[in-house]
Scaffold this motif. Structure first.
Motif, mmCIF file in Angstrom:
data_model
loop_
_atom_site.group_PDB
_atom_site.id
_atom_site.type_symbol
_atom_site.label_atom_id
_atom_site.label_comp_id
_atom_site.label_asym_id
_atom_site.label_seq_id
_atom_site.Cartn_x
_atom_site.Cartn_y
_atom_site.Cartn_z
ATOM 1 N N ARG A 73 3.828 -13.541 44.908
ATOM 2 C CA ARG A 73 3.406 -13.498 46.312
ATOM 3 C C ARG A 73 2.123 -14.291 46.493
ATOM 4 O O ARG A 73 1.140 -14.079 45.775
ATOM 5 C CB ARG A 73 3.179 -12.052 46.769
ATOM 6 C CG ARG A 73 3.040 -11.926 48.268
ATOM 7 C CD ARG A 73 2.866 -10.478 48.675
ATOM 8 N NE ARG A 73 1.473 -10.054 48.647
ATOM 9 C CZ ARG A 73 1.075 -8.807 48.906
ATOM 10 N NH1 ARG A 73 1.956 -7.862 49.160
ATOM 11 N NH2 ARG A 73 -0.204 -8.492 48.883
ATOM 12 N N ALA A 126 12.923 -16.172 50.808
ATOM 13 C CA ALA A 126 11.526 -15.761 50.731
ATOM 14 C C ALA A 126 11.218 -14.748 51.825
ATOM 15 O O ALA A 126 11.763 -14.831 52.934
ATOM 16 C CB ALA A 126 10.616 -16.976 50.859
ATOM 17 N N LYS A 170 3.626 -14.573 51.612
ATOM 18 C CA LYS A 170 4.970 -15.080 51.345
ATOM 19 C C LYS A 170 5.351 -14.689 49.923
ATOM 20 O O LYS A 170 4.659 -15.050 48.972
ATOM 21 C CB LYS A 170 5.013 -16.601 51.509
ATOM 22 C CG LYS A 170 6.370 -17.227 51.183
ATOM 23 C CD LYS A 170 6.318 -18.739 51.328
ATOM 24 C CE LYS A 170 7.645 -19.375 50.957
ATOM 25 N NZ LYS A 170 7.605 -20.858 51.066
ATOM 26 N N GLN A 171 6.455 -13.949 49.808
ATOM 27 C CA GLN A 171 6.913 -13.488 48.498
ATOM 28 C C GLN A 171 8.240 -14.142 48.142
ATOM 29 O O GLN A 171 9.174 -14.161 48.944
ATOM 30 C CB GLN A 171 7.070 -11.964 48.492
ATOM 31 C CG GLN A 171 7.602 -11.402 47.179
ATOM 32 C CD GLN A 171 7.616 -9.893 47.165
ATOM 33 O OE1 GLN A 171 6.605 -9.242 46.975
ATOM 34 N NE2 GLN A 171 8.787 -9.312 47.380
ATOM 35 N N THR A 172 8.324 -14.682 46.910
ATOM 36 C CA THR A 172 9.539 -15.314 46.427
ATOM 37 C C THR A 172 9.926 -14.711 45.085
ATOM 38 O O THR A 172 9.075 -14.255 44.313
ATOM 39 C CB THR A 172 9.356 -16.835 46.267
ATOM 40 O OG1 THR A 172 8.228 -17.086 45.404
ATOM 41 C CG2 THR A 172 9.086 -17.497 47.607
#
Length: 276
Positions: free
Chosen positions: A118, A159, A142-144
């Motif tokens: 993140r 995402a 933003k979390q991937t």
């Protein structure tokens, strides 16, 4: 004045604790809202390499299922800068952070570990009024995915983007080391165009005290809640939006969290310049 505010806060939290699940089941009782207790613990180390710059390294462990099962662990590195141009700029701060989350799943047919990265950026502001302390924070994150327990391609996982708006109020009680802090935070996920807006709430009552020259412990009670969600406006089908059944939230949820954190502040030694 202070006694009245504290008494009102106790009444509010007491009423919330006694409240039961709030919405009736839908679809003939197929789903119902839930309540869960969680536990968070963590340690953090912070230091200031330069004037106005703060760096904090944080490690957390989290449990859920009414504190019966381990949920995840995370490591986060954050850096913030508070300009020192004038009195107004000193109340502002800009920050960035990087978080790695590891969430093991040892139940069911598909087991393994989900891992996420993140990135976040934020603006904060704070000021004091007598014994009162006020803070605000606006964060975008933003979390991937970097690993999926099922062995799927992390790049295929969408995402998760979110805005967070937080307001915090603290009060310095004369002669008392455990000053109370109350915070309210709104989470607003970024959804595709045309979808209904979504969001959750968080409220936290915390206190902390110094246990050493550079050490501090902090405890808190937190309440998170979300309602049911349908991305489609009235009269519009999920298919028209490009959404699916997985995008529906058929039941709301309330999560209560008790937390404990220990923090240590490093003191960097300044280098002395020898004259001659």
């Amino acid at each position: 004045m202070m006694r009245t505010l504290l008494f009102s806060a106790l009444l509010f939290w007491g009423g919330v604790l006694q409240a039961q699940i709030f919405n009736p089941p839908v679809n003939g009782g197929e789903t119902s809202d839930t309540t869960d207790w969680r536990g968070w613990s963590g340690v953090s180390i912070g230091f200031k390499p330069w004037k106005g710059v703060s760096v904090v390294l944080n490690q957390q462990w989290r449990w859920d299922g009414d504190l019966s099962s381990f949920d995840r662990q995370l490591q986060q590195l954050g850096c913030s800068w508070s300009p020192r141009w004038n009195a107004w700029s000193k109340t502002q701060s800009l920050g960035v952070g990087l978080r790695h989350t590891s969430s093991p799943d040892r139940k069911g047919d598909v087991q393994g570990v989900d891992r996420f990265i993140r990135l976040q950026a934020e603006h904060g502001a704070s000021f004091e009024a007598g014994r009162w302390e006020f803070e605000t924070r606006i964060r975008f994150q933003k979390q991937t995915a970097v690993q999926l327990k099922g062995g799927g391609d992390p790049a295929a996982e969408a995402a998760r983007k979110m805005w967070r708006f937080k307001c915090e109020v603290g009060y310095n009680i004369k002669g008392f080391k455990w000053d109370p802090v109350f915070a309210v935070e709104r989470f607003v996920p970024v959804v595709p165009d045309g979808w209904q807006p979504d969001g959750t709430w968080r409220m936290r009552l915390a206190t902390g005290t110094k246990v050493g020259k550079r050490q501090k412990i902090r405890v808190f009670l937190q309440r998170d809640w979300e309602g049911r969600y349908n991305p489609a406006p009235p009269g519009v089908s999920l298919f028209e939006l490009g959404a699916g059944i997985d995008d529906l939230r058929r039941a709301g949820a309330v999560d209560w969290t008790v937390g404990l954190q220990w923090r240590y502040r490093l003191k960097l030694k300044s280098k002395k310049v020898n004259a001659g």
